[in-house]
Design an enzyme around this catalytic site. Structure first.
Site, short mmCIF file in Angstrom:
data_model
loop_
_atom_site.label_atom_id
_atom_site.label_comp_id
_atom_site.label_asym_id
_atom_site.label_seq_id
_atom_site.Cartn_x
_atom_site.Cartn_y
_atom_site.Cartn_z
N ASP A 1 -4.12 -2.78 3.14
CA ASP A 1 -3.98 -1.29 2.39
C ASP A 1 -3.68 -1.57 0.90
O ASP A 1 -3.29 -2.86 0.52
CB ASP A 1 -2.93 -0.69 3.13
CG ASP A 1 -3.33 0.78 3.06
OD1 ASP A 1 -4.09 1.45 2.03
OD2 ASP A 1 -2.73 1.79 3.64
N ALA A 2 -3.54 -0.61 0.21
CA ALA A 2 -3.46 -0.81 -1.22
C ALA A 2 -2.07 -1.64 -1.46
O ALA A 2 -0.83 -1.18 -1.01
CB ALA A 2 -3.38 0.53 -2.07
#
Length: 553
Positions: free
Chosen positions: A282-283
């Site tokens: 994820d980011a």
């Protein structure tokens, strides 16, 4: 070298393997490191293009925010600046994430309330057709999180609800439909969000389930996604402590997020669940990761601990330098580097990106818009609107007898837009003959001047919101007004075009409607429903009463 990718989910043939092997052999160390990055492209600028040319990333995530002409031009430029075919990803979730010039598709939770797999398949097909013509080949969906904690602002309307049967069925349909249209799907957020009401953008969240509870829910959902040949899984900044306790003696490590957790990525996901596709983090800028250590160390740990691609950068050039240094120092092993790059190339080959790609054109997208590809979308949007309760038979509203309406509206709230966007509902009511007053700062809250009150909230689930709730002091403008409740004096209706749990903050409101998203067609449907011209949906994929009997009355 690439023989294992003949198996699911990539199922490469001889030609694809030959291309992947040749491409891999020709990459320099610096180019291999570039492949590990998925850069965020939020604006169409020369600066963004120069980053692509310099870093040569394996992928980009394109936020489609401008007009069709500008987006098509930028996508063709992104392609031309990359020597290796680009993975182009997006959060293709529908709702407020729909393309501004395309079909306005219901979000996942709105669709889940219809409880029809065919509706998910149809809407996913519409999104896939549009995305494909924009050059997007990788969807960061489906969200297979479970809507367990109603206070969560990051799961809510992005999920398929709280029923594992529905989530599994609709998740499989989403995956199969996207991949049928040449777009890689992504099951997220590993190892499962929804039982912590916090947001991993702000803190490392925790999946607190026991191993057996996890297996019954998320284990089942991820195995189902893998059985459906999902090409990628997003490893999030979520801890799974009960699994870690069995395999790790150090208590601090029990709370290590999956994105930098070798046990969760390599032992559980790859080893026990048998996933052979691409793991994307994820980011990497989220506080759920950044709070764990220095940026330089986290960059290395993402890849070394099992992710194949790093999503988003704080500073792309600096992060690239951190990764290059980590590889040269052995903190990212040669084995992990090569495994990751091979998987990235394998997914590109599985999507046919090694074949000649036609330029993206405005004309082709306009041809799609002129067709009947999305003819059912207005009807599906109208059917998503859920009448949760209608006490005292207040609905339908009679414009002849209840002409004067006071509207209390939050407007449409979006993390990336500084000020709320006005809803169209007040103007629609005016067009129906109502005398509409929209509450503004400084106005007196006096029910004597009105026949009914309409509350409108439009707050879809999104990052950085922490929690979504009715802020009575802000909505009513002031300390004293915060305690004002009009429904004891006149008929009152509350509509949520987003977060479906607002009854928690207004348990005695007599009429409550969940519309799930503020799409224009949904707003029209709500007005029709208020006037008795629409049969509301009476089903939901979540419990709008938040498990509390009090909220029903």
């Amino acid at each position: 070298m690439f023989e294992s990718f003949r198996n699911a989910p990539f199922c490469l043939n001889d030609q694809a393997i030959e291309w992947a092997e040749k491409t891999f052999a020709e990459l320099t160390l610096e180019q291999k490191i570039g492949q590990l990055f998925n850069l965020m492209i939020r604006e169409n600028s020369d600066e963004q293009l120069s980053l692509i040319k310099l870093i040569q990333p394996g992928g980009v995530t394109k936020f489609v925010v401008e007009g069709l002409d500008a987006e098509v031009k930028m996508m063709n430029q992104l392609r031309s600046h990359s020597t290796t075919p680009l993975l182009v990803s997006g959060d293709l979730e529908g709702g407020g994430m729909s393309f501004p010039f395309g079909a306005q598709v219901p979000n996942q939770l709105g669709l889940a309330g219809l409880k029809e797999e065919s509706a998910v398949e149809y809407c996913t097909q519409v999104i896939a057709q549009e995305a494909k013509l924009l050059g997007i080949n990788w969807s960061f969906t489906p969200v297979i999180d479970i809507n367990a904690k109603f206070r969560s602002a990051v799961v809510g309307t992005r999920s398929y609800g709280s029923d594992v049967d529905i989530i599994e069925t609709m998740g499989r349909s989403n995956i199969a439909t996207f991949q049928k249209h040449g777009i890689a799907a992504t099951a997220k957020h590993w190892p499962g969000e929804g039982f912590d009401d916090r947001d991993q953008h702000l803190v490392t969240t925790v999946n607190p389930l026991s191993i057996s509870e996890w297996e019954e829910r998320y284990g089942r959902l991820y195995r189902s996604a893998i059985d459906t040949n999902v090409m990628s899984i997003m490893s999030a900044h979520i801890a799974l402590p009960e699994y870690m306790k069995v395999h790790e003696a150090n208590p601090e490590e029990w709370w290590r997020p999956a994105s930098i957790n070798k046990l969760l990525n390599e032992q559980l996901l790859r080893g026990e669940l048998g996933f052979n596709g691409l793991i994307v983090s994820d980011a990497s800028t989220m506080a759920g990761l950044s709070s764990w250590g220095k940026r330089e160390d986290m960059i290395a740990e993402i890849i070394e601990n099992g992710c194949d691609m790093l999503l988003f950068c704080k500073d792309p050039i600096e992060d690239y330098a951190f990764m290059l240094k980590a590889v040269r120092e052995g903190r990212v092993s040669e084995a992990r580097l090569e495994q990751s790059v091979m998987r990235i190339l394998a997914m590109k080959a599985a999507l046919g990106l090694h074949n000649k790609q036609e330029d993206i054109s405005v004309a082709k997208f306009n041809d799609l818009l002129a067709s009947d590809y999305a003819e059912r979308i207005p009807e599906l949007n109208r059917r998503t609107v859920h009448l949760v309760k209608n006490r005292y038979d207040i609905l339908p509203i009679n414009p002849d007898k209840q002409k004067r309406v006071l509207v209390m509206s939050t407007g449409i709230k979006n993390t990336f837009v500084p000020l709320p966007i006005p809803l169209h509902v007040p103007k629609m009511l005016e067009d129906e003959g109502f005398d509409v007053t929209v509450f503004e700062t400084g106005m007196a809250l006096d029910t004597k001047n009105y026949d009914w009150v309409l509350y409108l909230s439009a707050d879809e689930s999104m990052l950085i919101k922490s929690h979504i709730y009715i802020d009575w002091m802000s909505l009513h403008e002031g300390f004293g007004n915060a305690m004002f409740r009009p429904w004891v004096d006149i008929p009152t209706v509350m509509v949520s075009f987003g977060h479906p749990y607002l009854l928690y903050d207004a348990p005695k409101v007599p009429v409550y409607i969940n519309a799930y998203s503020p799409l224009l067609e949904v707003q029209k449907a709500v007005v029709d429903g208020l006037l008795g011209r629409l049969s509301f949906n009476t089903e939901a994929a979540i419990d709008p009463f938040c498990g509390l009997e009090q909220l029903r009355y």
